[in-house]
Write an enzyme that holds these catalytic residues in place. Structure first.
Site, PDB file in Angstrom:
ATOM      1  N   HIS A 148       0.845  -1.190   0.000  1.00  0.00           N
ATOM      2  CA  HIS A 148       0.000   0.000   0.000  1.00  0.00           C
ATOM      3  C   HIS A 148       0.878   1.237   0.000  1.00  0.00           C
ATOM      4  O   HIS A 148       1.852   1.328   0.749  1.00  0.00           O
ATOM      5  CB  HIS A 148      -0.902   0.035   1.236  1.00  0.00           C
ATOM      6  CG  HIS A 148      -1.745   1.278   1.310  1.00  0.00           C
ATOM      7  ND1 HIS A 148      -2.924   1.418   0.609  1.00  0.00           N
ATOM      8  CD2 HIS A 148      -1.544   2.466   1.957  1.00  0.00           C
ATOM      9  CE1 HIS A 148      -3.429   2.613   0.832  1.00  0.00           C
ATOM     10  NE2 HIS A 148      -2.613   3.269   1.639  1.00  0.00           N
ATOM     11  N   ARG A 202     -14.865  11.804   5.176  1.00  0.00           N
ATOM     12  CA  ARG A 202     -13.650  12.462   5.679  1.00  0.00           C
ATOM     13  C   ARG A 202     -13.090  13.430   4.643  1.00  0.00           C
ATOM     14  O   ARG A 202     -12.650  14.530   4.978  1.00  0.00           O
ATOM     15  CB  ARG A 202     -12.587  11.424   6.047  1.00  0.00           C
ATOM     16  CG  ARG A 202     -12.836  10.735   7.380  1.00  0.00           C
ATOM     17  CD  ARG A 202     -11.893   9.566   7.583  1.00  0.00           C
ATOM     18  NE  ARG A 202     -10.502   9.942   7.356  1.00  0.00           N
ATOM     19  CZ  ARG A 202      -9.590   9.148   6.818  1.00  0.00           C
ATOM     20  NH1 ARG A 202      -9.914   7.934   6.406  1.00  0.00           N
ATOM     21  NH2 ARG A 202      -8.343   9.563   6.673  1.00  0.00           N
ATOM     22  N   ASP A 223     -16.089   1.732   6.275  1.00  0.00           N
ATOM     23  CA  ASP A 223     -14.927   2.533   5.873  1.00  0.00           C
ATOM     24  C   ASP A 223     -15.193   3.247   4.564  1.00  0.00           C
ATOM     25  O   ASP A 223     -14.802   4.408   4.386  1.00  0.00           O
ATOM     26  CB  ASP A 223     -13.697   1.639   5.719  1.00  0.00           C
ATOM     27  CG  ASP A 223     -12.557   2.370   5.031  1.00  0.00           C
ATOM     28  OD1 ASP A 223     -11.961   3.244   5.671  1.00  0.00           O
ATOM     29  OD2 ASP A 223     -12.298   2.093   3.844  1.00  0.00           O
ATOM     30  N   SER A 275      -8.443   3.120   8.481  1.00  0.00           N
ATOM     31  CA  SER A 275      -9.038   2.982   7.154  1.00  0.00           C
ATOM     32  C   SER A 275      -8.217   2.035   6.294  1.00  0.00           C
ATOM     33  O   SER A 275      -8.757   1.090   5.685  1.00  0.00           O
ATOM     34  CB  SER A 275      -9.145   4.352   6.487  1.00  0.00           C
ATOM     35  OG  SER A 275      -9.598   4.231   5.157  1.00  0.00           O
TER      36      SER A 275
END
Length: 443
Positions: free
Chosen positions: A82, A168, A161, A183
């Site tokens: 990621h 958000r 999420d 998240s």
């Protein structure tokens, strides 16, 4: 009444218990808590912060709000990577097929570009026919057949999420380390991983420019993974300039294909090899990072990595011929060189200005529903520290039309700064973070 009580408590500095996190996440995912109450709660959490227990409980609550990808029937290791996001960051397109070609299963879940950063899903969808919206069942079948899948967050995975993330962004509560960590990890843990490698971006083009906050984020996600039996390793990499040369969806796919054939820019290859080495060691197929790098070099030189990318593309409905002929990609209708306005040193190539330029050209989005033109962007050959002469080409602009070319020229005049002297850029890879702590990369 649950949401109101929790808003009041978090507003006043209190903590939310695990059962309350679960109830809130499920109620919001089901539509029983309105956006305005969740927005108020997120702002309270952003301002007051979450302790370690709360961050862990929020991760579990979002993970438990949906389904997971059960890959327990596989004997091979399952490792993902990621990135916290940047400009020109096409590493995932190279890394996933490369590592999968060496025997590690790679179930890679990615996102779309938002703000000045690009998104892996938008890049993949520049390939004609490529589908990223697979169901969990389809993703599982592809992993069994190919060993790699490149998808977006499905409606089945962490739906709480999915809704909270969008809120958000709209409520200026993105830059909260506990909210970011929960998240990311709720989605990654839903993939059934045995290991995870993080690329945490640092510098002016990163969401968290400061090294101290980058290390805090890395350590938070490493703890979340360790507590759930998923070892996590993080590398801190530079985003004070774009990565590689190509910036823009189709252009980045073309550069990723070149990288899979051993023809990628040195900075892109070095970051890819560093992250890939961590994945291969975590996956147990390489004993050391040096051995892993040698394996990856062979996979690229032999054509094995590029062939794996072709198989992934074909499995997901895309045209695998793009690997042999990148001209299959959609092409911009106008292009023009950008030349140095004066002689001197390239002092900066500012990623945020480049990313905003791509948005102005139509190649990015400021809202999730915005359409994206995959053809536009820049190929920037100038790097910080280069000496250039007046009139020397520094980049190529790819646009829809002549008006777009002018927009691109204006963006690059802001992004590329030429001066008489320049500060050195950040190290390409500066730190490695594990459960054992933080170390300088290469030590």
């Amino acid at each position: 009444m649950l949401a109101q009580r929790l808003i009041e408590r978090k507003r006043d500095g209190g903590r939310v218990e695990p059962g309350e996190w679960r109830a809130l996440a499920h109620a919001y995912a089901a539509g029983h808590v309105p956006d305005y109450q969740m927005a108020a709660f997120l702002m309270a959490a952003y301002l007051r912060g979450l302790d370690r227990g709360e961050t862990s409980a929020l991760t579990d609550a979002m993970l438990g709000s949906g389904s997971t990808l059960d890959l327990s029937h596989l004997s091979a290791a399952r490792v993902d990577k990621h990135s916290t996001g940047g400009v020109g960051d096409k590493v995932s397109l190279v890394l996933a097929p490369l590592v999968a070609s060496l025997g590690v299963v790679v179930p890679m879940m990615s996102g779309r570009g938002l703000g000045h950063t690009g998104g892996t899903l938008d890049k993949l969808e520049a390939i004609p026919g490529f589908r990223t919206d697979l169901t969990l069942d389809a993703a599982r079948a592809q992993i069994d057949a190919v060993g790699c899948v490149l998808i977006g967050q499905t409606a089945e995975i962490a739906p709480a999420d999915r809704k909270i993330y969008a809120l958000r962004d709209a409520t200026a509560t993105v830059e909260s380390i506990p909210l970011i960590a929960a998240s990311i990890m709720s989605k990654k843990l839903a993939e059934g991983l045995t290991g995870l490698v993080l690329d945490v971006k640092r510098g002016s083009g990163a969401f968290l420019p400061e090294l101290e906050r980058d290390l805090e984020l890395a350590e938070t996600m490493i703890r979340l993974g360790a507590d759930r039996g998923c070892p996590v390793v993080a590398l801190v990499t530079a985003m004070d300039r774009p990565l590689g040369r190509a910036c823009g969806n189709a252009l980045e796919v073309e550069e990723a294909i070149a990288a899979l054939k051993g023809e990628g820019p040195p900075d892109l290859m070095n970051v890819t090899y560093a992250l890939g080495a961590e994945m291969l060691v975590l996956g147990g197929v390489a004993p050391t990072a040096d051995a892993a790098r040698r394996m990856m070099e062979v996979a690229i030189s032999s054509g094995r990595a590029a062939e794996k990318f072709q198989r992934v593309i074909e499995a997901q409905g895309g045209n695998p011929g793009v690997v042999d002929d990148p001209a299959v990609l959609p092409q911009a209708r106008a292009c023009e060189l950008f030349a140095a306005p004066r002689r001197g040193l390239v002092a900066r190539v500012e990623p945020k200005a480049v990313g905003r330029g791509i948005i102005a050209l139509g190649g990015g989005r400021t809202r999730m529903e915005d359409a994206v033109d995959p053809t536009v962007g820049f190929v920037i050959t100038a790097k910080p520290g280069d000496w250039v002469e007046a009139g020397e080409p520094l980049a190529t602009i790819f646009a829809r039309d002549r008006a777009g070319v002018e927009v691109g020229q204006a963006a690059l005049r802001t992004a590329i700064v030429i001066a008489d002297e320049a500060d050195p850029p950040l190290p390409l890879i500066s730190h490695r973070v594990t459960e054992r702590g933080v170390e300088r990369y290469g030590d």
